[in-house]
Design an enzyme around this catalytic site. Sequence first.
Site, mmCIF file in Angstrom:
data_model
loop_
_atom_site.group_PDB
_atom_site.id
_atom_site.type_symbol
_atom_site.label_atom_id
_atom_site.label_comp_id
_atom_site.label_asym_id
_atom_site.label_seq_id
_atom_site.Cartn_x
_atom_site.Cartn_y
_atom_site.Cartn_z
ATOM 1 N N HIS A 272 -16.938 0.945 -12.239
ATOM 2 C CA HIS A 272 -16.315 -0.332 -11.888
ATOM 3 C C HIS A 272 -15.540 -0.865 -13.075
ATOM 4 C CE1 HIS A 272 -19.496 -0.025 -8.893
ATOM 5 N NE2 HIS A 272 -18.848 -0.936 -8.178
ATOM 6 N N LYS B 18 -17.340 7.210 -6.924
ATOM 7 C CA LYS B 18 -16.802 5.913 -6.500
ATOM 8 C C LYS B 18 -16.110 5.235 -7.668
ATOM 9 C CE LYS B 18 -18.489 1.295 -5.335
ATOM 10 N NZ LYS B 18 -19.678 0.466 -5.130
ATOM 11 N N ASP C 203 15.493 -13.852 11.767
ATOM 12 C CA ASP C 203 15.300 -15.298 11.941
ATOM 13 C C ASP C 203 16.347 -15.859 12.908
ATOM 14 O OD1 ASP C 203 13.072 -15.678 10.406
ATOM 15 O OD2 ASP C 203 14.198 -15.983 8.556
#
Length: 554
Positions: A134, A159, A367
């Site tokens: 991490h 991981k 738009d």
Amino acid sequence: MTRICVPIMASTAGQMAREIDDAQAAGAQMIELRLDYLQDRNEEGIRALMEYAACFPGQIIVTCRLASEGGQYNGSEDARMELMTAAIGPATDFIDVEYEAWRHSPLVSEQIGLQCAGGCESRNPQLRLILSKHDFQHTPADLDAIFDKLLHSHADVVKLACKAESITDSLRMLEALRNARRSPLNKGGLRGVIALSMGETGILTRVLARKFGALLTFAALDTGKESAPGQPTIKDLRELYRWDALNPATRVYGVVGCPVAHSMSPAIHNAAFAAVGHDGVYLPMRVEPSFEAFEAFLDGCLARPWLDLRGLSVTIPHKENLLRYAEARGGEIDPLARRIGVANTLHIEPGQREDGSDAKLYAFNTDYRGALDALCQGMGCQPTDLAGMPVAVLGAGGVSRAIVAGLTDCGCRVTIYNRTAEKAVALAAEFGAKALPWEQRVRPGTQVIINCTSIGMWPHTADTPLGETGTSPAATTGGAGILPASGQLTVFDTVYNPIESRLLREAREQGHQTIDGVAMFVGQAAAQFERWTGQTAPTDLMRDIVVRRLTATR
Ligand code: NAP
């Protein structure tokens, strides 16, 4: 198949048991038991919890993260290992430890290694080791090198979770996931890979985890129960982001802006994709407000053609940047978008080259098309019927610009009224319209009035640009700015929150025809959808979603 994993982070075993039930009911296929959150960490309690968890039909990860690893545990390492060992039983499928702890603490590697090698008789013979890394500060430069290190270890699953400082970090994370899965170190892809970016822009990695074959993605049981910043709820992942329909061929779309967190576009486009069976997913993509950030993001996407990015809605502050980018990349630009000076939609047609350099870009502006569609539908006419029609436009900002361009293109006789007179004069000169002072709004003979100012928008819902008692300082009284009491006008308010503004309510009460801003919002989204998918947009559904969202936020 990539699974949805819900982290269970309650402070008591009883609450954890309840959350396991909730996770199952919500459709989780995996749970991660965060033992570090437990206040009472006795081994007996843990065993009882694991017995209860065995009823969960999916897979179970057990972890106990140190405070230094982003967790809550601050006891001794011996006690932590005892706790984790106690949690390894027949129902435990994975045990997750931080790679650095595994490498540097013989206690961790011996104890956990022993369990994974069959040290406990009652353990699940399939027990697998997840080694995690991490980084809560940033996303390191060489993610492939980190994955190589992880893949050189004994881990069954590797991981990596890092904080994304920008959306390009999330693109790099997806690439690292893809590379790690295909790496020669990954024993023919047998080892699971988890690669996630934390933070708002990490949503790309969390949703597309399934497209790119990660072992899992994490999803919170509810808002406020996230185990990491940027984690979606399981409800959003499944219902908003179409999790169950995602597959390796799914095409990617999104809304680029800053901010984008509260955009309604993901809800309407994803629901529309589902309704027509288009294999696509639409995500919010926050890109910092500079051309350089926009360029870096799009360069990053185009250089990764395997991402399958096919279309973007582009909103504030990047509408001008899109035009500039498309021009620089030799893209095709819709002539009216060029005239308006901004584009809000990108369509990407992939090329053959692996570096994505031959992708074709089309930039356009929906738009004005959305506004014209709303106007024509509301009036029951065709754009050609608008020729010669006297139209009053209130405001001279971005929306006004697109609408004035569209109206003058159809041959309307447009008069612009704006608080800042010079802006009205400049806009009128550019598009062959007329400008009159704000105080003179609106002249007799006008057939259509379009409010392109923000007056009346939530929370200032008591204001109106055309009221006798307008509370807005700009909504003057004394003859000017008053909605004509008689005659059949069409009043179109581009403000869509609230759906019926005070301007529209009063116009309706006086018998005028009204058109709300939702019609324009849906119209511009429908035009994007049709361009990307080649299918007719389910506009009733799209409108329904916008109305429901606007009503729910009240
Ligand atoms: P913008 O570029 O900031 O322009 C705002 C306009 O409102 C300017 O002309 C401004 O006049 C005028 N204005 C603001 N406060 C005023 C006041 N108190 N009195 C008089 N005039 C005032 O904003 P925009 O992007 O054009 O958006 C305008 C509105 O369009 C938004 O508020 C939103 O509700 C609506 N919108 C609708 C959609 C849709 O799809 N339906 C999409 C986007 C936006 P000055 O020039 O004097 O400042």
